[in-house]
Structure formats: structure tokens, C-alpha cells
Write a protein that holds these residues in place. Structure first.
Motif, PDB file in Angstrom:
ATOM      1  N   THR A  30      39.226  10.849   4.450  1.00 35.69           N
ATOM      2  CA  THR A  30      38.761  11.855   4.824  1.00 35.69           C
ATOM      3  C   THR A  30      37.917  13.226   3.662  1.00 35.69           C
ATOM      4  O   THR A  30      39.006  12.864   2.209  1.00 35.69           O
ATOM      5  N   ARG A  31      37.083  13.374   3.329  1.00 34.25           N
ATOM      6  CA  ARG A  31      36.197  13.828   2.379  1.00 34.25           C
ATOM      7  C   ARG A  31      37.075  15.088   2.095  1.00 34.25           C
ATOM      8  O   ARG A  31      36.396  15.999   3.233  1.00 34.25           O
ATOM      9  N   MET A 241      35.761  -1.063  13.846  1.00 38.62           N
ATOM     10  CA  MET A 241      36.617  -2.065  14.382  1.00 38.62           C
ATOM     11  C   MET A 241      36.590  -3.745  13.562  1.00 38.62           C
ATOM     12  O   MET A 241      37.983  -3.875  12.925  1.00 38.62           O
ATOM     13  N   ILE A 242      35.855  -4.142  12.579  1.00 35.48           N
ATOM     14  CA  ILE A 242      35.934  -5.298  11.405  1.00 35.48           C
ATOM     15  C   ILE A 242      36.564  -4.709  10.424  1.00 35.48           C
ATOM     16  O   ILE A 242      37.082  -5.878  10.241  1.00 35.48           O
ATOM     17  N   ALA A 243      36.209  -3.461   9.541  1.00 40.47           N
ATOM     18  CA  ALA A 243      37.105  -2.721   8.873  1.00 40.47           C
ATOM     19  C   ALA A 243      38.232  -3.064   8.824  1.00 40.47           C
ATOM     20  O   ALA A 243      39.337  -3.508   8.295  1.00 40.47           O
ATOM     21  N   ILE A 244      38.926  -2.125   9.899  1.00 42.96           N
ATOM     22  CA  ILE A 244      40.473  -2.571  10.841  1.00 42.96           C
ATOM     23  C   ILE A 244      41.274  -3.723  10.672  1.00 42.96           C
ATOM     24  O   ILE A 244      41.566  -4.064  10.321  1.00 42.96           O
ATOM     25  N   SER A 245      39.952  -4.651  11.004  1.00 42.82           N
ATOM     26  CA  SER A 245      40.427  -6.377  11.301  1.00 42.82           C
ATOM     27  C   SER A 245      40.811  -6.613   9.569  1.00 42.82           C
ATOM     28  O   SER A 245      41.154  -7.780   9.953  1.00 42.82           O
ATOM     29  N   ASN A 246      39.525  -6.405   8.824  1.00 45.55           N
ATOM     30  CA  ASN A 246      40.026  -7.012   7.150  1.00 45.55           C
ATOM     31  C   ASN A 246      40.303  -5.991   6.173  1.00 45.55           C
ATOM     32  O   ASN A 246      40.752  -6.472   5.742  1.00 45.55           O
ATOM     33  N   GLY A 247      41.092  -5.092   7.057  1.00 48.48           N
ATOM     34  CA  GLY A 247      42.378  -4.451   6.100  1.00 48.48           C
ATOM     35  C   GLY A 247      41.178  -3.321   4.914  1.00 48.48           C
ATOM     36  O   GLY A 247      41.778  -3.279   4.260  1.00 48.48           O
ATOM     37  N   CYS A 248      40.445  -2.996   5.452  1.00 50.00           N
ATOM     38  CA  CYS A 248      39.026  -2.088   4.154  1.00 50.00           C
ATOM     39  C   CYS A 248      39.319  -0.946   4.229  1.00 50.00           C
ATOM     40  O   CYS A 248      40.112  -0.464   5.404  1.00 50.00           O
ATOM     41  N   CYS A 249      38.809  -0.005   4.009  1.00 48.27           N
ATOM     42  CA  CYS A 249      39.474   1.145   4.000  1.00 48.27           C
ATOM     43  C   CYS A 249      37.630   2.053   4.069  1.00 48.27           C
ATOM     44  O   CYS A 249      36.523   1.610   3.105  1.00 48.27           O
ATOM     45  N   THR A 250      37.717   3.022   5.350  1.00 46.70           N
ATOM     46  CA  THR A 250      36.503   3.065   5.609  1.00 46.70           C
ATOM     47  C   THR A 250      35.982   5.208   5.335  1.00 46.70           C
ATOM     48  O   THR A 250      37.158   5.786   5.972  1.00 46.70           O
ATOM     49  N   TYR A 251      35.494   5.040   4.416  1.00 45.18           N
ATOM     50  CA  TYR A 251      35.385   6.736   3.920  1.00 45.18           C
ATOM     51  C   TYR A 251      34.203   7.484   4.662  1.00 45.18           C
ATOM     52  O   TYR A 251      33.303   7.213   4.702  1.00 45.18           O
ATOM     53  N   PHE A 252      34.765   9.010   5.022  1.00 50.76           N
ATOM     54  CA  PHE A 252      33.979   9.427   5.949  1.00 50.76           C
ATOM     55  C   PHE A 252      32.828  10.258   5.395  1.00 50.76           C
ATOM     56  O   PHE A 252      33.080  10.916   4.245  1.00 50.76           O
ATOM     57  N   THR A 253      31.955  10.246   5.226  1.00 44.58           N
ATOM     58  CA  THR A 253      30.563  11.170   4.371  1.00 44.58           C
ATOM     59  C   THR A 253      29.815  12.022   5.228  1.00 44.58           C
ATOM     60  O   THR A 253      29.893  11.481   6.487  1.00 44.58           O
ATOM     61  N   ASP A 260      26.168  12.009  -3.277  1.00 46.58           N
ATOM     62  CA  ASP A 260      27.269  11.716  -4.015  1.00 46.58           C
ATOM     63  C   ASP A 260      28.623  10.867  -4.404  1.00 46.58           C
ATOM     64  O   ASP A 260      29.511  10.897  -5.093  1.00 46.58           O
ATOM     65  N   ASP A 261      28.613  10.911  -2.810  1.00 49.27           N
ATOM     66  CA  ASP A 261      30.262  10.513  -2.145  1.00 49.27           C
ATOM     67  C   ASP A 261      29.891   8.319  -2.290  1.00 49.27           C
ATOM     68  O   ASP A 261      30.777   7.265  -2.941  1.00 49.27           O
ATOM     69  N   LEU A 262      28.447   7.987  -2.814  1.00 46.70           N
ATOM     70  CA  LEU A 262      27.986   6.636  -2.985  1.00 46.70           C
ATOM     71  C   LEU A 262      28.505   6.616  -4.988  1.00 46.70           C
ATOM     72  O   LEU A 262      29.040   5.517  -4.454  1.00 46.70           O
ATOM     73  N   LYS A 263      28.407   7.671  -5.044  1.00 47.22           N
ATOM     74  CA  LYS A 263      28.950   7.703  -6.259  1.00 47.22           C
ATOM     75  C   LYS A 263      29.935   7.350  -7.178  1.00 47.22           C
ATOM     76  O   LYS A 263      30.802   6.038  -7.313  1.00 47.22           O
ATOM     77  N   THR A 264      30.895   8.536  -5.737  1.00 45.70           N
ATOM     78  CA  THR A 264      32.684   8.146  -5.749  1.00 45.70           C
ATOM     79  C   THR A 264      32.636   7.043  -5.550  1.00 45.70           C
ATOM     80  O   THR A 264      33.817   6.020  -6.021  1.00 45.70           O
ATOM     81  N   VAL A 265      32.764   6.586  -4.113  1.00 45.68           N
ATOM     82  CA  VAL A 265      33.425   4.989  -3.150  1.00 45.68           C
ATOM     83  C   VAL A 265      33.067   3.947  -3.901  1.00 45.68           C
ATOM     84  O   VAL A 265      33.595   3.421  -4.320  1.00 45.68           O
ATOM     85  N   LYS A 266      31.444   4.132  -4.076  1.00 44.43           N
ATOM     86  CA  LYS A 266      31.284   2.908  -5.045  1.00 44.43           C
ATOM     87  C   LYS A 266      31.547   1.893  -3.722  1.00 44.43           C
ATOM     88  O   LYS A 266      32.007   0.675  -4.514  1.00 44.43           O
ATOM     89  N   PRO A 267      30.792   1.965  -2.530  1.00 48.67           N
ATOM     90  CA  PRO A 267      30.824   1.115  -1.788  1.00 48.67           C
ATOM     91  C   PRO A 267      29.960  -0.477  -0.801  1.00 48.67           C
ATOM     92  O   PRO A 267      29.151  -0.582  -2.374  1.00 48.67           O
ATOM     93  N   THR A 268      31.126  -0.971  -0.903  1.00 49.76           N
ATOM     94  CA  THR A 268      30.912  -2.655  -0.982  1.00 49.76           C
ATOM     95  C   THR A 268      29.893  -2.852   0.532  1.00 49.76           C
ATOM     96  O   THR A 268      29.361  -3.684   0.106  1.00 49.76           O
ATOM     97  N   ILE A 269      30.201  -2.083   1.811  1.00 51.47           N
ATOM     98  CA  ILE A 269      29.294  -2.819   2.751  1.00 51.47           C
ATOM     99  C   ILE A 269      28.757  -0.945   3.577  1.00 51.47           C
ATOM    100  O   ILE A 269      30.316  -0.569   3.391  1.00 51.47           O
ATOM    101  N   MET A 270      27.993  -1.207   4.413  1.00 52.97           N
ATOM    102  CA  MET A 270      27.782   0.204   4.715  1.00 52.97           C
ATOM    103  C   MET A 270      27.075   0.015   6.105  1.00 52.97           C
ATOM    104  O   MET A 270      25.935  -0.933   5.789  1.00 52.97           O
ATOM    105  N   ALA A 271      27.281   0.610   6.658  1.00 57.25           N
ATOM    106  CA  ALA A 271      26.474   0.485   7.910  1.00 57.25           C
ATOM    107  C   ALA A 271      25.389   1.579   8.200  1.00 57.25           C
ATOM    108  O   ALA A 271      25.442   2.923   7.451  1.00 57.25           O
TER     109      ALA A 271
END
Length: 638
Positions: A30-31, A241-253, A260-271
Motif C-alpha cells: 500500500t502506498r 491471482m497470477i501474481a499470488i500464484s507466482n509469488g510476485c508483489c502487487t503495488y497499489f497506485t 511517481d509510482d512508475l519511477k518508484t516501483v519500476k514495475p515489470t508487468i502491469m494490467a
């Protein structure tokens, strides 16, 4: 090829296995403020679910019950989701922008007796209409910073109660989890129908499990996902669900903080939705226009060379759109031209890629493996721009009724202009709208029917169980396991699906808002100045309208014309109808802001039966879209 994380036939089991496998890794974050996120681990999230689920069972939530969940993206949403599913129930989700009428209809129709409510503002609205919610017995406030008023429970108080019960040896929730079957519902999502009355889409654990196990691209625990789309939508939810299945972290924005959050989190994938990429594109173009002429020149040279090199490379990789099936002559010609482009522009591309294009990629964090855009069509120039500068945009396609993914581009099948190949285990039929003939697959046609346009029918493990308490609507769209999407498309010669329009009435705007045009059209036609009309706006930012003016109505208003042609060309007539549209389609008349008409064109010919209308006087929207395509484009260019 699929890339499988944790696989199980029900989501409660996925949650349990994820807690065991990923333990203290962050699951959701959570931000708190700029640059700072507070995570919750997989183990803690699962424990919260166990505690809250145990309290829900004590509260009277039965297996296979339906529990309302009125909230937007937040960790408490996931805690509630864990608890509801783990105690064998199904959630009925909706965002905080839900109207009072929708709350009343959805909670009553779904038979929800327990309802989670995100914040006090929404809670006050729900309490005001409680006399109309005869089935609801308990309201649960989710906001950790808000105190629950008398008669309302609080999520974290229930978590503490469940913790006490488990400390005393209560293990009912494990018994509930063991009884969940693949055919049980995990969610009941209400979506608008052609009449405007919401329909409850029943999605099962097996539906969602098929989406998770068939993931066509790899994810690792160190991947980072940014969550901006409403989590109650099936599209965002599959990513959770895909993130949970693969152990990834999901950041809420949010829209306010995403840059700002794109620069901070530097996401590798996004819906994402198309609107996000259009806004980023416009921002980049604005910065280019306002920059020094040398920077403008460098940008143009960098993008042009990248476009030449990437488009040619796409052709050699089989990623260039092919609607007709190229002969050997066309292939050789394109190969020669592509090789020449690469030879000429590769040195310039290499020189400017790091200097110019890398800076553009940093706008979205610089670490994207890819983003899946869905919920509406991506504008072609925006699609090309990001893919050519090195930000892989993997456009997808699906519906709530298909859990939702039916097709999605992959890196190996990144064909611009399509939504990619079918999702694994999915079957496709393209059906002629007029004759009912199956155009694809059909060996009588070239390429088994590739390149032929028709209605899209889908079959697969992700197709819904049906509409809740609505067998008539279910029978209209589901026959022998085949789901009629109501969308028009074709299967390309490089085995990708191309979406070309809609045969059913629902309009989906570029921002993902769904709306029904018929009530808007009915209201417009109440004006004496309007004889007929059709609302347009599929995959656009806003709505427009094609209007057949009423010669009689205008004569009474003092504007006489000798013919429809003369009236359609009159600037005064257009001005008066625009005023009527603004007056009729307004908030005062119950229409939402995204339902307002922002532009229109007058037609010089009436809609006729056998041409633009059926025998029952219904508009053939796909016919009008095709016939007046240029005029529709003019509406949205002005």
C-alpha cells in the motif's frame, strides 16, 4: 507454451500453497507517501484470511453463500477476498462508484446477507437504503482508520475475534476449504446487459484456475506489478491471482500518483487500459513539441529509425499483420524492402536508442517486460509508438463472461493490430452474422477461413457457468458450451485474433466504462427535432451520435428545409440538436458524465428496414458503423 506458478483446482488452495511457498515475501503493498510502500507478506495475508474467515463462519456465513464486497483497490480488499473464499463462499464485488440503485439491485438479487463496505462515506449511503435491503443482516466497515458506528462491524475487530477462536482450537475454516469443488463459484460479478439491468456473471474456481495455469508468459517472485484498474473487474483480478500464484508483489497506485509510482516501483508487468497509454503518449508528444528544436530533431530521427528497424524486424519474425495470406511474390518483395530498411537505418537506431529512446522508456519505469492492455481497443498509432520505442504493449481481449482472457499477445506473437493468439485451451469460431455459417474454421475457405469477418464465438474452461437467476439471458449467449461474445472479428493468417467491432449494443469506452446506448437514444428521440439516432463511441474517449433530423419538427421550430439533405447541411440545425442533446442527456435526467454526447453529425437519409434496420426496427449497429465510418471518425476528430 504456458508458464505455471502454483496450480490448484480452487483458489483457497492456491492461497494456502502461496503462503507456504512464498512465506515472508511481500504479496501486496500500500502506498503510504511518495516513494514509500507498506507491504503485507504472503504468510500474514493468509493468516488474516484465516482469522477473518473464521469470524465470518461464526457470523453465519454458510458455504456457497454470496458476500457483498463494495470497495476499491486496497489490502483490506484482498484480506476480505481471502476470507470469503476460504470459508467456501463467493464474493459479490463492486467499486465505490456504485450507484444507490445498483447497490439495491445487486445486493438483493445476489441474496447477500453480509456486506463489506470500504469507507464511512459509502457506508452512510448503504445505511440510508438499508430499509430496501431486506436480506442484508450485517455490514462490515473495512477502513482501518475509521471507527464503525453502532450496529456495524469492523473488519479488524473480526480479524481479532477470529484469532481468538483459532487460539481456542476452532478449525472450521479448514473443513470448509476441504469441501470446495472446482464447480463452486468464487465470484458473482454484475455487469450491464442490453436492457441496462445488471446481470450476475457466475465464475467458478475452475474458470479462474484455468486462467492461472495457462499463463503464456513467465513470471518470477522478483517481478513487480502495479495495480491501477478496479480490482473488482475480472481483468485486474486475474492479474492479482497470477501474481499470488507466482509469488510476485502487487503495488497499489492511483491515477493521481501513477507517474511517481512508475519511477518508484519500476514495475515489470502491469494490467492497463488503453487510456493510460494514450495519456502517456500525449504527454510525451507535448514535451517533444515544447522542447528545443535540436531535441525535437533527435526524437524524430530516433523514432523514425526505430520504426523502420522494428517494423522490418517484426515482418521477418512473422509479427506483421497478415489478413489475406501473402503469396511468395509479396513475401520476397517485403523481405527485400525490410532488409534494405534495416541496412539503412540500423546504425542510426543504435546510435540514438540509448540517447533518446531509453529516456522515453524511463517514463514507465524502464523495467517493463510487458504490459497487457485490455478493456477496450488500443489506438493504432499509440500501439505502434510504444512497441516501436521498446515498451512491449501486449494487447489482450476477453469479457467478464470469459474470466476474462480469451486472447492475448505474447512476445513471440506481438502482432500489432491484433489481440494476439488464443489463450491456451480456448477454441474459436467465426460465424457469419447473416447466414449463421461457420466461417472459421472451415476448410471450404482459403486458410480454413482466416481473414473472414464474422461474429466471435468462444469455448473453453474459462467460459462462465451462466448468469445468476437468469436462464433466459444465459440461453441467448451460451449454446453447447459456445459463448457468443457479440463482438465482430477475424482470425488472421498469422494465427491471431483481430477485433473489428461489436454486433451487440453495449459500448465500451476507451477508459473501460461500459454503457448501453438504447436508453440514451430513446431519450434523444424524445426531442421533436430528432427522428432517428444512433449513439457511437466504441473504443473512443467519449460518446458521439449520428442523428436523422426531423423535417417536421424543425418546420415547427421555424427552420424549414426542402429536403433532409438541406437540413443535414444546416449549421443552425446541428447547433439546435447539439443543444437538445446537452439538455436531454444530462445529470438532471439521470445520465452519468461518461454517457453525455460530445459530438454529432446529421444524416441526410433515414435508417431503413432491410438496410440499417431489422424487420423489428432495431438498428444494425455494425452496418451503420461500416456505412458511416468516415462520418463517425469526423465526430471524434473535431
Amino acid at each position: 507454451m504456458t508458464f505455471q506458478g502454483i496450480a490448484a483446482d480452487n483458489l483457497a488452495e492456491v492461497y494456502r500453497l502461496a503462503a507456504e511457498k512464498y512465506g515472508d515475501l511481500p504479496a501486496f503493498a500500500t502506498r503510504i507517501r511518495s516513494g514509500v510502500f507498506k507491504p503485507v507478506s504472503y504468510r500474514d495475508l493468509y493468516d488474516f484470511g484465516l482469522y477473518l474467515g473464521t469470524a465470518l463462519i461464526e457470523l453465519g456465513v454458510e458455504a456457497r453463500a454470496h458476500v457483498g464486497l463494495l470497495a476499491d483497490n486496497r489490502v483490506e480488499w484482498n484480506i476480505a477476498d481471502y476470507a470469503i473464499l476460504m470459508c467456501g463462499a463467493a464474493d459479490v464485488p463492486r467499486g465505490t462508484d456504485v450507484t444507490n440503485q445498483e447497490i439495491e439491485y445487486i445486493l438483493d438479487h445476489s441474496d447477500a446477507r453480509v456486506v463489506f463496505v470500504e469507507n464511512k462515506r459509502l457506508l452512510e449511503r448503504v445505511i440510508r437504503i438499508m430499509p430496501k435491503l431486506g436480506k442484508v443482516q450485517h455490514l462490515i466497515l473495512m477502513d482501518p482508520k475509521a471507527e464503525a458506528p453502532k450496529g456495524v462491524l469492523h473488519l479488524y475487530e473480526l480479524v481479532e475475534r477470529g484469532k481468538e477462536l483459532r487460539g481456542e482450537g476452532d478449525r472450521q475454516i479448514e473443513e470448509r476449504m476441504a469441501q470446495i469443488t472446482p464447480d463452486d463459484l468464487f465470484t458473482l460479478i454484475y455487469t450491464s446487459g442490453t436492457t441496462g439491468v445488471p446481470k450476475g456473471v457466475q465464475l467458478t474456481h475452475a474458470n479462474m484456475a484455468s486462467q492461472v495455469r495457462n499463463l503464456p508468459f513467465p513470471l518470477e517472485p522478483d517481478d513487480r506489478l502495479l495495480s491501477i484498474l478496479p480490482v473488482w473487474h475480472s481483468y485486474e483480478r486475474i492479474f492479482h491471482m497470477i501474481a499470488i500464484s507466482n509469488g510476485c508483489c502487487t503495488y497499489f497506485t492511483s491515477l493521481r500518483s501513477i507517474a511517481d509510482d512508475l519511477k518508484t516501483v519500476k514495475p515489470t508487468i502491469m494490467a492497463s487500459a488503453p487510456r493510460l497509454w494514450e495519456n502517456l503518449y500525449l504527454r510525451i508528444m507535448k514535451n517533444v513539441r515544447e522542447s528545443h528544436w535540436i531535441r525535437r530533431g533527435l526524437f524524430r530521427a530516433a523514432y523514425f529509425s526505430s520504426r523502420m528497424v522494428k517494423s522490418s524486424t517484426f515482418f521477418f519474425q512473422g509479427k506483421e499483420l497478415d489478413l489475406s495470406g501473402r503469396g511468395i511474390g509479396a513475401i520476397l518483395g517485403k523481405s527485400a524492402l525490410g532488409a534494405l530498411k534495416i541496412l539503412l537505418f540500423l546504425p542510426l537506431y543504435i546510435a540514438l536508442n540509448a540517447v533518446v529512446l531509453e529516456k522515453l522508456r524511463q517514463v514507465v519505469g524502464g523495467s517493463f517486460k510487458g504490459t497487457v492492455s485490455g478493456g477496450g481497443a488500443l489506438q493504432p498509432h499509440v500501439d505502434e509508438f510504444f512497441n516501436y520505442i521498446g515498451v512491449p504493449v501486449l494487447e489482450g481481449y476477453g469479457l467478464t463472461e470469459t474470466s476474462p482472457v480469451a486472447a492475448v499477445r505474447t512476445h513471440g506473437k506481438l502482432v500489432i493490430g491484433t489481440v494476439g493468439p488464443l489463450y491456451p485451451e480456448t477454441e474459436l469460431r467465426i460465424v457469419d452474422l447473416n447466414t449463421g455459417e461457420i466461417l472459421y474454421p472451415n476448410s471450404k475457405h482459403k486458410g480454413d477461413g482466416r481473414g473472414l469477418k464474422g461474429e466471435i464465438h468462444l469455448k473453453g474452461p474459462q467460459v462462465m457457468k451462466g448468469y445468476y437467476k437468469n436462464p433466459e439471458s444465459t440461453e441467448k449467449v451460451l449454446k453447447d458450451g459456445w459463448f457468443n461474445t457479440g463482438d465482430i472479428g477475424m482470425y488472421t493468417f498469422n494465427d491471431c485474433l483481430k477485433i473489428m467491432g461489436r454486433s451487440k449494443d453495449t459500448i465500451v469506452l476507451l477508459n473501460g466504462e461500459n454503457l448501453e446506448p438504447i436508453p440514451i437514444e430513446a431519450k434523444l428521440c424524445e426531442s421533436p427535432l430528432i427522428d432517428q439516432c444512433m449513439v457511437v463511441g466504441q473504443d473512443r474517449k467519449q460518446l458521439g451520435a449520428l442523428v436523422v433530423p426531423s423535417m417536421e419538427g424543425f418546420e415547427e421550430a421555424g427552420l424549414k428545409a426542402e429536403s433532409l439533405e438541406e437540413l443535414a447541411e444546416s449549421s443552425d440545425a446541428r447547433r439546435l440538436i447539439q443543444q437538445e442533446a446537452k439538455r436531454q442527456i444530462s445529470g438532471e435526467n439521470g445520465f452519468k458524465a461518461f454517457e453525455h454526447i460530445h459530438g454529432l453529425r446529421l444524416l441526410d437519409k433515414e435508417f431503413e428496414v432491410g438496410d440499417e434496420m431489422t424487420n423489428t426496427f432495431k438498428i444494425k449497429r455494425h452496418v451503420v458503423d461500416e456505412k458511416y465510418g468516415d462520418l463517425i471518425d469526423e465526430i471524434f476528430q473535431s
